[in-house]
Enzyme design. Structure first.
Site, PDB file in Angstrom:
ATOM      1  N   TYR A 102       0.843  -1.193   0.000  1.00 19.35           N
ATOM      2  CA  TYR A 102       0.000   0.000   0.000  1.00 19.35           C
ATOM      3  C   TYR A 102       0.882   1.248   0.000  1.00 19.35           C
ATOM      4  CZ  TYR A 102      -3.448   3.354   1.686  1.00 19.35           C
ATOM      5  OH  TYR A 102      -4.258   4.443   1.829  1.00 19.35           O
ATOM      6  N   ASP A 174      -1.018  -7.743   6.618  1.00 16.53           N
ATOM      7  CA  ASP A 174      -2.071  -6.766   6.366  1.00 16.53           C
ATOM      8  C   ASP A 174      -3.188  -7.503   5.632  1.00 16.53           C
ATOM      9  OD1 ASP A 174      -3.735  -4.769   5.304  1.00 16.53           O
ATOM     10  OD2 ASP A 174      -2.095  -3.330   5.129  1.00 16.53           O
TER      11      ASP A 174
HETATM   12  C1  LIG Z   1      -6.282   1.619   3.077  1.00 14.70           C
HETATM   13  C2  LIG Z   1      -5.191   0.712   3.424  1.00 14.70           C
HETATM   14  C3  LIG Z   1      -4.284   1.013   4.447  1.00 14.70           C
HETATM   15  C4  LIG Z   1      -4.339   2.327   5.200  1.00 14.70           C
HETATM   16  O1  LIG Z   1      -5.489   2.440   5.980  1.00 14.70           O
HETATM   17  P1  LIG Z   1      -6.163   3.858   6.362  1.00 14.70           P
HETATM   18  O2  LIG Z   1      -7.360   3.425   7.144  1.00 14.70           O
HETATM   19  O3  LIG Z   1      -6.474   4.563   5.093  1.00 14.70           O
HETATM   20  O4  LIG Z   1      -5.172   4.608   7.182  1.00 14.70           O
HETATM   21  C5  LIG Z   1      -3.309   0.080   4.734  1.00 14.70           C
HETATM   22  N1  LIG Z   1      -3.212  -1.089   4.054  1.00 14.70           N
HETATM   23  C6  LIG Z   1      -4.055  -1.387   3.056  1.00 14.70           C
HETATM   24  C7  LIG Z   1      -3.881  -2.677   2.336  1.00 14.70           C
HETATM   25  C8  LIG Z   1      -5.069  -0.514   2.698  1.00 14.70           C
HETATM   26  O5  LIG Z   1      -5.895  -0.822   1.692  1.00 14.70           O
END
Ligand SMILES: *Cc1c(COP(=O)(O)O)cnc(C)c1O
Length: 394
Positions: A102, A174
């Site tokens: 990301y 993630d």
């Molecule tokens: C959107 C996203 C983030 C960041 O999250 P926010 O809530 O926008 O701070 C991190 N990792 C992935 C894979 C995302 O899609």
């Protein structure tokens, strides 16, 4: 909750009827920033909302349960969750991150490393040799993002967990793109799971939030200590909304996926499309791993449109049911051009290395009728073709 209950049931019933004062079926929203002491030196369960709050805890418990973790910390955003895991690093420690992670994650790690807070190595984690070579530096954390954003590359979490263990590193995953409804990294050997709850978990595009789920009590304690210390815990109202969103997570995801599968197949057959990235397609290089470690393929479809910038401009302008916006995982469909939007913080060189071309389009398939979505995409692709024909003859 009865331990034999399915995850769907647990998501629906999280903290239902937990109110002891009035028997409210839905847990109340506690907005209070502070809580009265019973008497001098005698604090109750909660004292101050940054450190702990009943509404936020109800959400944290639900998230830990859905991910099969020992505990969870709810943060004010997904980036706050990623910042939180960097608190486990000392100067000199290394974090290994995916080369196509990301954009915000890339920027966070790169800029913090520049300040000397820790070292970061970005590597293509689907390349086992490159990963093993990076592990020679004895990393403290390996962060994976699978499926990755926006190319939906898949990495084998079990294999990564083995490599992390061998290197003496923690594995953090993630899991934003699938949500706990479709993938549980802790069951596959991960130590930490990160979510941007902004996406599928809340699911209604009205909260920015995040969480870190820890596999062990020790790690859960360490991250909650740091979350309070640096002040990145989530707001009670956001937690209330996210808990409400989670109740419909499983049926939402099912519908997102059903429509995404249809869209991916339609795009795959279309002459105006060069390449489709969807792990549910047999042609996807990560299909076999995805089938093994996921319970579904999710609701995001990326594709390369033929015809360059003009084609992209026409396509996004002609769509009726896809809003041109960043983010994903909400009830409404979105279209995004990663190179100029979500991945704008990533340098051109790094984008090229990650394989994110300027002709790439990412769709977050929402809950509108699947026929409407497919019809809309087809008419926008027709418009692209017509515009090209007109340019050619003029
Ligand atoms: C959107 C996203 C983030 C960041 O999250 P926010 O809530 O926008 O701070 C991190 N990792 C992935 C894979 C995302 O899609």
């Amino acid at each position: 909750m009865n331990s034999s209950a399915s995850k769907t049931t647990r998501a629906v019933r999280a903290s239902i009827e937990s109110d002891t004062q009035f028997g409210a079926v839905v847990p109340p929203l506690h907005l209070s920033s502070t809580f009265a002491f019973a008497s001098l030196g005698e604090k109750r369960q909660y004292d101050y909302t940054r450190s702990g709050n009943p509404t936020r805890d109800a959400l944290a418990d639900a998230l830990a349960e859905l991910e099969g973790g020992a505990g969870a910390v709810v943060t004010s955003s997904g980036m706050a969750a990623l910042t939180l895991i960097t608190q486990l690093l000392k100067p000199g420690d290394t974090i290994i991150a995916p080369h196509d992670c990301y954009g915000g994650t890339f920027r966070l790690f790169e800029q913090q490393a520049k300040k000397g807070l820790f070292n970061v190595v970005f590597v293509d984690q689907t390349n086992c040799n490159a990963l093993l070579a990076a592990c020679e530096c004895r990393p403290r954390i390996i962060l994976a993002e699978t499926p990755s954003n926006p190319l939906l590359r898949i990495v084998d979490i079990e294999r990564l967990a083995e490599i992390a263990k061998g290197a003496g590193a923690l594995l953090a995953v993630d899991n934003t793109f699938l949500s706990p409804a479709l993938q549980n990294p802790i069951e596959l050997g991960a130590d930490l799971v990160i979510h941007s709850t902004t996406k599928y978990l809340n699911g209604h595009s009205d909260v920015v939030g995040g969480c870190v789920v820890a596999a062990s009590d020790e790690l859960a304690e360490e991250i909650s200590y740091w979350a309070n210390c640096i002040g990145i815990t989530g707001a009670p109202f956001d937690s209330f909304l996210t808990l409400r969103g989670i109740r419909t997570l499983h049926p939402r995801i099912k519908q997102h996926e059903e429509s995404a599968t249809l869209v991916a197949n339609v795009l795959d057959d279309h002459e105006g499309v060069d390449r489709v990235y969807y792990p549910g397609l047999k042609s996807h290089p990560g299909h076999a791993i995805a089938k093994r470690q996921q319970r579904g393929f999710g609701g995001i479809v990326s594709f390369e449109i033929s015809g360059g910038q003009e084609a992209i401009r026409t396509f996004v302008a002609e769509l009726n049911y896809f809003s041109l916006a960043e983010s994903l995982g909400g009830v409404e469909s979105l279209v995004c051009h990663p190179a100029s939007m979500t991945h704008a913080p990533v340098s051109e060189e790094a984008l090229a290395e990650a394989g994110i071309g300027s002709n790439l389009v990412r769709l977050s398939i929402g809950l509108e009728s699947s026929e409407d979505l497919v019809t809309d995409i087809l008419q926008a692709l027709d418009a692209v073709k017509l515009a090209r024909t007109l340019r050619a003859v003029s």
